[in-house]
Design an enzyme around this catalytic site. Structure first.
Site, PDB file in Angstrom:
ATOM      1  N   PRO A  96       0.812  -1.225   0.000  1.00 46.13           N
ATOM      2  CA  PRO A  96       0.000   0.000   0.000  1.00 46.13           C
ATOM      3  C   PRO A  96       0.850   1.282   0.000  1.00 46.13           C
ATOM      4  O   PRO A  96       0.368   2.324  -0.440  1.00 46.13           O
ATOM      5  CB  PRO A  96      -0.826  -0.107   1.293  1.00 46.13           C
ATOM      6  CG  PRO A  96      -0.829  -1.557   1.643  1.00 46.13           C
ATOM      7  CD  PRO A  96       0.479  -2.097   1.146  1.00 46.13           C
ATOM      8  N   GLU A 123       0.264  -8.788   6.715  1.00 49.25           N
ATOM      9  CA  GLU A 123       1.566  -8.641   7.366  1.00 49.25           C
ATOM     10  C   GLU A 123       2.361  -7.483   6.766  1.00 49.25           C
ATOM     11  O   GLU A 123       2.159  -7.092   5.634  1.00 49.25           O
ATOM     12  CB  GLU A 123       2.415  -9.911   7.189  1.00 49.25           C
ATOM     13  CG  GLU A 123       1.792 -11.193   7.676  1.00 49.25           C
ATOM     14  CD  GLU A 123       1.030 -11.921   6.581  1.00 49.25           C
ATOM     15  OE1 GLU A 123       0.635 -11.273   5.595  1.00 49.25           O
ATOM     16  OE2 GLU A 123       0.820 -13.136   6.769  1.00 49.25           O
ATOM     17  N   ARG A 161      -0.934  -6.374 -21.920  1.00 48.23           N
ATOM     18  CA  ARG A 161      -1.686  -5.903 -23.091  1.00 48.23           C
ATOM     19  C   ARG A 161      -0.893  -4.922 -23.940  1.00 48.23           C
ATOM     20  O   ARG A 161      -1.249  -4.662 -25.083  1.00 48.23           O
ATOM     21  CB  ARG A 161      -3.034  -5.300 -22.667  1.00 48.23           C
ATOM     22  CG  ARG A 161      -2.911  -4.027 -21.881  1.00 48.23           C
ATOM     23  CD  ARG A 161      -4.263  -3.575 -21.368  1.00 48.23           C
ATOM     24  NE  ARG A 161      -5.161  -3.080 -22.414  1.00 48.23           N
ATOM     25  CZ  ARG A 161      -4.999  -1.913 -23.028  1.00 48.23           C
ATOM     26  NH1 ARG A 161      -3.994  -1.126 -22.723  1.00 48.23           N
ATOM     27  NH2 ARG A 161      -5.849  -1.527 -23.955  1.00 48.23           N
ATOM     28  N   ASP A 176      -6.425   4.180 -26.285  1.00 50.44           N
ATOM     29  CA  ASP A 176      -6.920   4.106 -24.916  1.00 50.44           C
ATOM     30  C   ASP A 176      -7.014   5.457 -24.241  1.00 50.44           C
ATOM     31  O   ASP A 176      -6.246   6.351 -24.520  1.00 50.44           O
ATOM     32  CB  ASP A 176      -5.956   3.279 -24.052  1.00 50.44           C
ATOM     33  CG  ASP A 176      -5.950   1.848 -24.462  1.00 50.44           C
ATOM     34  OD1 ASP A 176      -6.918   1.426 -25.099  1.00 50.44           O
ATOM     35  OD2 ASP A 176      -4.973   1.161 -24.138  1.00 50.44           O
TER      36      ASP A 176
HETATM   37  C1  21W Z   1      -3.381  -4.187   3.884  1.00 50.01           C
HETATM   38  C2  21W Z   1      -1.144  -4.927   3.497  1.00 50.01           C
HETATM   39  C3  21W Z   1      -2.954  -3.533   5.040  1.00 50.01           C
HETATM   40  C4  21W Z   1      -0.725  -4.259   4.656  1.00 50.01           C
HETATM   41  C5  21W Z   1       3.010  -4.304  10.007  1.00 50.01           C
HETATM   42  C6  21W Z   1       2.390  -5.456  10.448  1.00 50.01           C
HETATM   43  C7  21W Z   1      -0.576  -4.264  -2.215  1.00 50.01           C
HETATM   44  C8  21W Z   1      -2.454  -2.975  -1.757  1.00 50.01           C
HETATM   45  C9  21W Z   1      -1.623  -4.068  -1.323  1.00 50.01           C
HETATM   46  C10 21W Z   1      -2.482  -4.905   3.129  1.00 50.01           C
HETATM   47  C11 21W Z   1      -1.616  -3.581   5.426  1.00 50.01           C
HETATM   48  C12 21W Z   1      -1.975  -2.396  -2.941  1.00 50.01           C
HETATM   49  C13 21W Z   1       0.977  -4.243   9.382  1.00 50.01           C
HETATM   50  C14 21W Z   1      -3.654  -0.809  -3.030  1.00 50.01           C
HETATM   51  C15 21W Z   1      -3.632  -2.375  -1.195  1.00 50.01           C
HETATM   52  C16 21W Z   1      -1.736  -4.947  -0.154  1.00 50.01           C
HETATM   53  C17 21W Z   1      -2.919  -5.628   1.880  1.00 50.01           C
HETATM   54  C18 21W Z   1      -1.180  -2.902   6.708  1.00 50.01           C
HETATM   55  C19 21W Z   1      -0.312  -3.791   8.721  1.00 50.01           C
HETATM   56  N1  21W Z   1       2.083  -3.593   9.374  1.00 50.01           N
HETATM   57  N2  21W Z   1      -2.566  -1.318  -3.581  1.00 50.01           N
HETATM   58  N3  21W Z   1       1.099  -5.369  10.016  1.00 50.01           N
HETATM   59  N4  21W Z   1      -4.168  -1.311  -1.863  1.00 50.01           N
HETATM   60  N5  21W Z   1      -2.773  -4.815   0.697  1.00 50.01           N
HETATM   61  N6  21W Z   1      -0.102  -3.597   7.368  1.00 50.01           N
HETATM   62  O1  21W Z   1      -4.165  -2.764  -0.156  1.00 50.01           O
HETATM   63  O2  21W Z   1      -0.894  -5.779   0.095  1.00 50.01           O
HETATM   64  S1  21W Z   1      -0.567  -3.179  -3.483  1.00 50.01           S
END
Ligand code: 21W
Length: 255
Positions: A96, A123, A161, A176
Protein backbone atom coordinates in the site's frame (compact mmCIF):
# COMPACT_ATOMS: atom_id res chain seq x y z
CA UNK A 1 8.44 -11.43 -21.37
CA UNK A 2 8.71 -13.70 -18.38
CA UNK A 3 6.61 -12.97 -15.26
CA UNK A 4 6.92 -14.79 -11.92
CA UNK A 5 4.62 -14.08 -8.98
CA UNK A 6 5.65 -14.96 -5.42
CA UNK A 7 2.52 -15.57 -3.36
CA UNK A 8 1.08 -17.74 -0.61
CA UNK A 9 -2.13 -18.05 -2.72
CA UNK A 10 -1.07 -19.24 -6.21
CA UNK A 11 -4.59 -20.59 -6.93
CA UNK A 12 -5.88 -16.98 -7.04
CA UNK A 13 -4.00 -16.48 -10.33
CA UNK A 14 -5.24 -19.55 -12.21
CA UNK A 15 -8.38 -18.04 -13.71
CA UNK A 16 -6.86 -14.70 -14.60
CA UNK A 17 -3.73 -16.18 -16.19
CA UNK A 18 -5.76 -18.72 -18.17
CA UNK A 19 -8.52 -16.49 -19.53
CA UNK A 20 -9.12 -13.86 -22.13
CA UNK A 21 -6.26 -11.76 -23.44
CA UNK A 22 -3.70 -12.97 -20.88
CA UNK A 23 -4.46 -16.61 -21.69
CA UNK A 24 -4.16 -15.93 -25.42
CA UNK A 25 -0.90 -14.00 -24.95
CA UNK A 26 0.45 -16.97 -23.04
CA UNK A 27 -0.73 -19.50 -25.68
CA UNK A 28 0.88 -17.41 -28.41
CA UNK A 29 4.18 -17.36 -26.50
CA UNK A 30 4.17 -13.59 -25.94
CA UNK A 31 4.51 -14.03 -22.17
CA UNK A 32 5.24 -16.82 -19.72
CA UNK A 33 3.31 -16.53 -16.46
CA UNK A 34 4.20 -18.59 -13.38
CA UNK A 35 3.46 -18.51 -9.66
CA UNK A 36 5.85 -19.53 -6.88
CA UNK A 37 4.58 -20.34 -3.39
CA UNK A 38 7.28 -18.85 -1.18
CA UNK A 39 6.15 -21.11 1.65
CA UNK A 40 8.06 -23.81 -0.26
CA UNK A 41 11.23 -21.84 0.55
CA UNK A 42 10.64 -21.67 4.31
CA UNK A 43 13.58 -23.17 6.18
CA UNK A 44 11.98 -24.00 9.54
CA UNK A 45 10.01 -27.04 10.68
CA UNK A 46 6.50 -25.63 10.35
CA UNK A 47 7.16 -23.81 7.08
CA UNK A 48 6.40 -20.46 8.68
CA UNK A 49 6.96 -17.39 6.54
CA UNK A 50 6.10 -14.69 9.10
CA UNK A 51 7.03 -13.85 12.67
CA UNK A 52 6.28 -11.29 15.39
CA UNK A 53 7.91 -7.87 14.99
CA UNK A 54 11.08 -6.94 16.89
CA UNK A 55 10.22 -4.11 19.30
CA UNK A 56 6.76 -5.53 19.91
CA UNK A 57 3.39 -4.21 18.78
CA UNK A 58 0.73 -6.14 16.94
CA UNK A 59 0.68 -7.83 13.58
CA UNK A 60 3.07 -10.20 11.87
CA UNK A 61 6.03 -9.49 9.62
CA UNK A 62 7.07 -11.55 6.56
CA UNK A 63 10.50 -13.04 7.19
CA UNK A 64 13.28 -12.20 4.75
CA UNK A 65 14.77 -15.68 4.14
CA UNK A 66 11.88 -17.42 2.27
CA UNK A 67 11.35 -14.40 0.02
CA UNK A 68 15.08 -13.93 -0.74
CA UNK A 69 15.42 -17.68 -1.46
CA UNK A 70 12.36 -17.71 -3.77
CA UNK A 71 13.57 -14.67 -5.76
CA UNK A 72 17.06 -16.18 -6.05
CA UNK A 73 15.59 -19.49 -7.31
CA UNK A 74 13.52 -17.64 -9.93
CA UNK A 75 16.54 -15.59 -11.08
CA UNK A 76 18.64 -18.74 -11.34
CA UNK A 77 15.95 -20.53 -13.38
CA UNK A 78 15.69 -17.53 -15.74
CA UNK A 79 19.49 -17.62 -16.24
CA UNK A 80 19.30 -21.28 -17.22
CA UNK A 81 16.36 -20.75 -19.55
CA UNK A 82 17.70 -17.63 -21.28
CA UNK A 83 21.39 -16.70 -21.40
CA UNK A 84 23.76 -16.29 -18.47
CA UNK A 85 24.02 -12.69 -19.67
CA UNK A 86 20.26 -12.12 -19.26
CA UNK A 87 19.36 -8.76 -17.77
CA UNK A 88 18.44 -9.04 -14.07
CA UNK A 89 14.67 -8.82 -13.49
CA UNK A 90 12.66 -5.96 -12.03
CA UNK A 91 11.62 -7.23 -8.58
CA UNK A 92 8.37 -5.51 -7.65
CA UNK A 93 7.00 -5.44 -4.11
CA UNK A 94 3.23 -4.97 -4.01
CA UNK A 95 2.38 -2.80 -0.99
CA UNK A 96 0.00 0.00 0.00
CA UNK A 97 2.94 2.43 0.50
CA UNK A 98 4.27 1.88 -3.04
CA UNK A 99 4.33 4.21 -6.02
CA UNK A 100 0.80 4.42 -7.44
CA UNK A 101 0.43 2.50 -10.73
CA UNK A 102 0.13 4.71 -13.81
CA UNK A 103 -0.02 4.10 -17.57
CA UNK A 104 3.53 5.53 -17.75
CA UNK A 105 4.72 2.91 -15.24
CA UNK A 106 2.95 0.13 -17.21
CA UNK A 107 4.72 1.32 -20.39
CA UNK A 108 8.06 1.35 -18.56
CA UNK A 109 7.58 -2.20 -17.24
CA UNK A 110 6.46 -3.42 -20.69
CA UNK A 111 10.04 -2.74 -21.92
CA UNK A 112 11.51 -5.33 -19.52
CA UNK A 113 12.34 -8.98 -20.23
CA UNK A 114 11.55 -10.34 -16.76
CA UNK A 115 9.29 -9.15 -13.94
CA UNK A 116 9.05 -10.72 -10.47
CA UNK A 117 6.12 -9.71 -8.25
CA UNK A 118 6.04 -10.23 -4.48
CA UNK A 119 2.60 -10.33 -2.84
CA UNK A 120 1.91 -10.24 0.88
CA UNK A 121 -1.21 -10.06 3.00
CA UNK A 122 -1.96 -8.05 6.11
CA UNK A 123 1.57 -8.64 7.37
CA UNK A 124 4.31 -6.09 6.97
CA UNK A 125 7.55 -6.99 5.14
CA UNK A 126 10.90 -7.23 6.93
CA UNK A 127 12.57 -3.97 5.87
CA UNK A 128 15.65 -5.80 4.50
CA UNK A 129 13.45 -7.05 1.66
CA UNK A 130 12.83 -3.41 0.69
CA UNK A 131 16.43 -2.37 1.19
CA UNK A 132 18.34 -5.21 -0.46
CA UNK A 133 16.08 -7.26 -2.73
CA UNK A 134 13.56 -5.26 -4.67
CA UNK A 135 13.79 -2.68 -7.45
CA UNK A 136 10.25 -1.21 -7.27
CA UNK A 137 7.37 -0.80 -4.82
CA UNK A 138 3.92 -0.52 -6.38
CA UNK A 139 0.42 0.24 -5.11
CA UNK A 140 -2.70 0.37 -7.30
CA UNK A 141 -4.35 3.21 -5.39
CA UNK A 142 -5.42 4.62 -2.06
CA UNK A 143 -7.79 1.96 -0.75
CA UNK A 144 -7.16 -1.02 1.47
CA UNK A 145 -7.35 -4.56 0.08
CA UNK A 146 -6.70 -7.89 1.80
CA UNK A 147 -3.49 -8.64 -0.08
CA UNK A 148 -1.17 -7.85 -2.96
CA UNK A 149 -2.50 -10.57 -5.31
CA UNK A 150 -5.31 -8.60 -6.95
CA UNK A 151 -3.00 -5.57 -7.35
CA UNK A 152 -0.33 -7.78 -8.98
CA UNK A 153 -2.96 -9.11 -11.43
CA UNK A 154 -3.94 -5.52 -12.25
CA UNK A 155 -0.32 -4.55 -12.98
CA UNK A 156 0.26 -7.71 -15.05
CA UNK A 157 -2.89 -7.05 -17.08
CA UNK A 158 -1.87 -3.43 -17.72
CA UNK A 159 1.65 -4.48 -18.81
CA UNK A 160 0.92 -7.61 -20.89
CA UNK A 161 -1.69 -5.90 -23.09
CA UNK A 162 1.06 -3.46 -24.16
CA UNK A 163 3.38 -6.21 -25.42
CA UNK A 164 3.72 -6.36 -29.22
CA UNK A 165 1.21 -8.77 -30.81
CA UNK A 166 -0.99 -9.19 -27.71
CA UNK A 167 -3.90 -6.94 -28.71
CA UNK A 168 -5.61 -7.23 -32.10
CA UNK A 169 -5.80 -4.14 -34.28
CA UNK A 170 -9.35 -3.21 -33.25
CA UNK A 171 -8.38 -3.16 -29.58
CA UNK A 172 -5.12 -1.39 -30.22
CA UNK A 173 -3.64 0.25 -27.12
CA UNK A 174 -3.12 3.42 -29.20
CA UNK A 175 -6.62 4.78 -28.63
CA UNK A 176 -6.92 4.11 -24.92
CA UNK A 177 -7.92 6.62 -22.33
CA UNK A 178 -4.70 8.00 -20.82
CA UNK A 179 -2.57 7.23 -23.90
CA UNK A 180 -2.99 10.87 -24.98
CA UNK A 181 -3.66 11.97 -21.39
CA UNK A 182 -7.39 12.57 -21.98
CA UNK A 183 -10.55 10.58 -21.30
CA UNK A 184 -12.32 8.94 -24.24
CA UNK A 185 -15.15 10.60 -26.16
CA UNK A 186 -18.68 9.04 -26.03
CA UNK A 187 -19.38 6.04 -28.28
CA UNK A 188 -22.65 5.08 -30.00
CA UNK A 189 -23.83 2.20 -32.17
CA UNK A 190 -27.14 1.17 -33.81
CA UNK A 191 -30.01 1.89 -33.45
CA UNK A 192 -29.93 5.63 -34.31
CA UNK A 193 -32.84 6.14 -31.90
CA UNK A 194 -33.36 3.99 -28.80
CA UNK A 195 -36.42 4.67 -26.57
CA UNK A 196 -36.51 8.18 -27.96
CA UNK A 197 -32.80 8.86 -27.19
CA UNK A 198 -31.00 9.90 -30.38
CA UNK A 199 -27.42 9.43 -31.50
CA UNK A 200 -25.81 12.87 -32.06
CA UNK A 201 -26.46 13.94 -35.68
CA UNK A 202 -22.81 14.67 -36.40
CA UNK A 203 -21.93 10.95 -36.02
CA UNK A 204 -24.44 10.04 -38.77
CA UNK A 205 -23.32 12.89 -41.06
CA UNK A 206 -20.44 11.08 -42.77
CA UNK A 207 -18.34 14.26 -42.39
CA UNK A 208 -15.16 12.83 -40.90
CA UNK A 209 -13.47 16.15 -40.22
CA UNK A 210 -16.55 17.26 -38.25
CA UNK A 211 -16.69 13.92 -36.44
CA UNK A 212 -13.03 14.16 -35.42
CA UNK A 213 -13.60 17.72 -34.16
CA UNK A 214 -16.70 16.67 -32.17
CA UNK A 215 -14.88 13.72 -30.61
CA UNK A 216 -11.84 15.80 -29.63
CA UNK A 217 -14.10 18.44 -28.08
CA UNK A 218 -16.14 15.82 -26.18
CA UNK A 219 -12.91 14.27 -24.95
CA UNK A 220 -11.71 17.64 -23.64
CA UNK A 221 -15.03 18.61 -22.03
CA UNK A 222 -15.39 15.22 -20.37
CA UNK A 223 -11.82 15.38 -19.03
CA UNK A 224 -12.35 18.95 -17.75
CA UNK A 225 -15.49 17.88 -15.93
CA UNK A 226 -14.38 14.55 -14.47
CA UNK A 227 -10.59 14.66 -14.23
CA UNK A 228 -9.48 18.31 -14.47
CA UNK A 229 -6.00 17.44 -13.14
CA UNK A 230 -5.33 15.45 -16.34
CA UNK A 231 -5.60 18.64 -18.42
CA UNK A 232 -2.59 20.19 -16.70
CA UNK A 233 -0.30 17.87 -18.66
CA UNK A 234 -2.24 17.76 -21.98
CA UNK A 235 -1.00 19.59 -25.07
CA UNK A 236 -3.85 21.85 -26.24
CA UNK A 237 -4.24 24.21 -29.19
CA UNK A 238 -5.62 27.76 -28.77
CA UNK A 239 -8.91 26.59 -30.27
CA UNK A 240 -9.10 23.79 -27.70
CA UNK A 241 -8.41 26.16 -24.81
CA UNK A 242 -11.21 28.30 -26.18
CA UNK A 243 -13.66 25.35 -26.09
CA UNK A 244 -12.78 24.76 -22.45
CA UNK A 245 -13.12 28.46 -21.59
CA UNK A 246 -16.60 28.56 -23.16
CA UNK A 247 -17.63 25.44 -21.28
CA UNK A 248 -16.78 26.85 -17.84
CA UNK A 249 -19.89 26.92 -15.65
CA UNK A 250 -21.84 25.37 -18.55
CA UNK A 251 -22.02 21.68 -17.54
CA UNK A 252 -24.74 21.25 -20.20
CA UNK A 253 -22.07 21.58 -22.92
CA UNK A 254 -20.92 18.04 -22.33
CA UNK A 255 -22.87 15.89 -24.82
C1 21W B 1 -3.38 -4.19 3.88
C2 21W B 1 -1.14 -4.93 3.50
C3 21W B 1 -2.95 -3.53 5.04
C4 21W B 1 -0.73 -4.26 4.66
C5 21W B 1 3.01 -4.30 10.01
C6 21W B 1 2.39 -5.46 10.45
C7 21W B 1 -0.58 -4.26 -2.22
C8 21W B 1 -2.45 -2.97 -1.76
C9 21W B 1 -1.62 -4.07 -1.32
C10 21W B 1 -2.48 -4.91 3.13
C11 21W B 1 -1.62 -3.58 5.43
C12 21W B 1 -1.98 -2.40 -2.94
C13 21W B 1 0.98 -4.24 9.38
C14 21W B 1 -3.65 -0.81 -3.03
C15 21W B 1 -3.63 -2.37 -1.19
C16 21W B 1 -1.74 -4.95 -0.15
C17 21W B 1 -2.92 -5.63 1.88
C18 21W B 1 -1.18 -2.90 6.71
C19 21W B 1 -0.31 -3.79 8.72
N1 21W B 1 2.08 -3.59 9.37
N2 21W B 1 -2.57 -1.32 -3.58
N3 21W B 1 1.10 -5.37 10.02
N4 21W B 1 -4.17 -1.31 -1.86
N5 21W B 1 -2.77 -4.82 0.70
N6 21W B 1 -0.10 -3.60 7.37
O1 21W B 1 -4.16 -2.76 -0.16
O2 21W B 1 -0.89 -5.78 0.09
S1 21W B 1 -0.57 -3.18 -3.48
Amino acid sequence: MRIDVLTLFPEMFEGVFGSSILGKARDRGKVSLATVNFRDFATNKHNTVDDTPYGGGGGMVLKPDPIFAAVEAVVESARQAASPEAKPPRVILMCPQGEPLSQAKARELAQEEHLVFICGHYEGYDERIREFLITDELSIGDYVLTGGELPAMVVIDAVVRLLPGVLGNDRSALHDSFSDGLLEYPHYTRPPEFRGWKVPDVLLSGNHAEIDRWRRRQSLLRTAKRRPELLERAELSDKERDWLEQAKNRPDLER
